[in-house]
Design an enzyme around this catalytic site. Structure first.
Site, short mmCIF file in Angstrom:
data_model
loop_
_atom_site.label_atom_id
_atom_site.label_comp_id
_atom_site.label_asym_id
_atom_site.label_seq_id
_atom_site.Cartn_x
_atom_site.Cartn_y
_atom_site.Cartn_z
N LYS A 122 -6.32 10.77 9.90
CA LYS A 122 -5.12 10.13 9.79
C LYS A 122 -4.08 11.35 10.17
O LYS A 122 -4.35 11.86 11.33
CB LYS A 122 -4.91 9.87 8.23
N GLY A 173 -8.22 5.22 -0.53
CA GLY A 173 -7.35 6.26 -1.14
C GLY A 173 -7.28 6.33 -2.72
O GLY A 173 -6.34 6.93 -3.40
N GLU A 207 -3.12 1.06 7.52
CA GLU A 207 -2.07 1.77 7.36
C GLU A 207 -1.07 1.55 8.55
O GLU A 207 0.17 1.64 8.69
CB GLU A 207 -2.29 3.33 7.22
N ASN A 213 -11.84 9.42 10.00
CA ASN A 213 -10.31 9.14 10.07
C ASN A 213 -9.64 10.20 9.39
O ASN A 213 -9.31 10.28 8.15
CB ASN A 213 -9.96 7.82 9.59
N SER A 235 -12.50 5.26 -0.12
CA SER A 235 -12.81 6.07 -1.17
C SER A 235 -14.47 6.31 -1.35
O SER A 235 -15.09 6.56 -2.22
CB SER A 235 -12.42 5.72 -2.77
N HIS A 288 -5.93 -0.46 11.58
CA HIS A 288 -6.22 0.07 10.43
C HIS A 288 -5.02 -0.35 9.40
O HIS A 288 -3.94 -0.80 9.76
CB HIS A 288 -6.21 1.76 10.46
N GLU A 294 -12.49 -2.45 5.26
CA GLU A 294 -11.72 -1.42 4.24
C GLU A 294 -10.81 -2.29 3.52
O GLU A 294 -9.77 -2.52 3.75
CB GLU A 294 -11.04 -0.52 5.00
P1 PGA Z 1 -10.01 7.04 2.17
O1 PGA Z 1 -9.53 6.26 3.41
O2 PGA Z 1 -11.53 7.63 2.49
O3 PGA Z 1 -9.32 8.59 1.77
O4 PGA Z 1 -9.97 6.23 1.06
C1 PGA Z 1 -10.26 5.54 4.18
C2 PGA Z 1 -9.19 4.81 5.24
O5 PGA Z 1 -8.19 4.63 5.14
O6 PGA Z 1 -9.75 4.81 6.54
#
Ligand code: PGA
Length: 250
Positions: free
Chosen positions: A13, A171, A97, A11, A213, A95, A165
């Site tokens: 983003k 993050g 976000e 992903n 992460s 997601h 997640e």
């Molecule tokens: P990250 O993001 O691996 O940077 O923690 C995962 C995600 O939000 O899909």
């Protein structure tokens, strides 16, 4: 039959900033994927790049979101049929976000339904904000799964992926990622919820991924001990060398 390959979803983003970087990363990922077997890698770049990449070569591409309808007056939206017409095979839906911008379970369910009907593999993201001793997050997850899959027919389960997640693990540093034994218990709970919604056989058809992460240091332990079928990678998917190590770890 259930796909026995491990699934790794990248992903990206809202990254990277330029097309030159996109081309360099994709070329690198294509090189890395040639070195591994038994792994299905799906790269999910921003929409503007997706159109330039999808449908070329063996690497799979996914969207980071998709609209709930094909066609109509919906400024700025991208429909499931636009994606399939480009050779896009997957779409991430719900997601955290996007949920943070106001996308609730009802919209997520409509998007999942539309994506599946169009033949896309839908990657439904779920996850709680926090975990407390009282275990309230389990009920939160149960409701989120049921509501996000409202109206989805059993026949579509082979095209559904669940990405668990937890928001508290996204993050952060890899030390803050979920531990394999916690993931294993959560994966059992997710399958139990799917079995309640559909049936046991259906529940085992849905691959479960972990995201939050993940890096090359915790990827192996999570997949071997977490009862999961793969990973959803954010930041580390933009670093070709690190992403290659994660693919290798599968
Ligand atoms: P990250 O993001 O691996 O940077 O923690 C995962 C995600 O939000 O899909």
């Amino acid at each position: 039959m259930r796909n026995t390959k491990k699934i790794v979803v990248a992903n990206w983003k809202m990254n990277p900033a330029t097309l030159a970087e996109v081309r360099a990363i994709v070329a690198g990922v294509r090189r890395q994927i040639k070195k591994v077997r038994g792994v299905e890698a799906v790269v999910c770049p921003p929409f503007v790049y997706l159109a330039l990449l999808a449908g070329k070569g063996a690497l799979k591409f996914g969207a980071q979101d998709v609209f709930w309808q094909n066609g109509g007056s919906f400024t700025g939206e991208i429909s499931p049929e636009m994606l399939t017409s480009l050779g896009v095979s997957h779409a991430i839906v719900g997601h955290s976000e996007r949920r943070a911008q106001g996308e609730g379970d009802e919209i997520v369910a409509r998007k999942i339904g539309a994506a599946l009907r169009e033949g896309l593999t839908a990657i439904l993201c779920i996850g709680e904000k926090e975990r407390k001793e009282d275990g309230a997050y389990l009920e939160f997850l149960r409701v989120q799964i049921k509501n996000s899959l409202a109206g989805v027919g059993r026949k579509f389960l082979s095209s559904l992926v669940i990405a668990y997640e937890p928001l508290w693990a996204i993050g952060k540093s890899f030390h803050d990622a979920m531990k394999p034994h916690e993931m294993e218990v959560t994966a059992i709970f997710i399958r139990k919820t799917l079995a309640e919604l559909f049936d046991k056989e259906g529940a085992f058809r849905v691959p479960i991924l972990y995201g939050g992460s993940v890096n090359f240091e915790n990827a192996t332990a999570l997949v071997s001990g977490g009862g999961i079928d793969g990973l959803l990678i954010g930041r580390e998917s933009l670093d070709v060398e690190h992403f290659g190590k994660i693919l290798n770890a599968m």
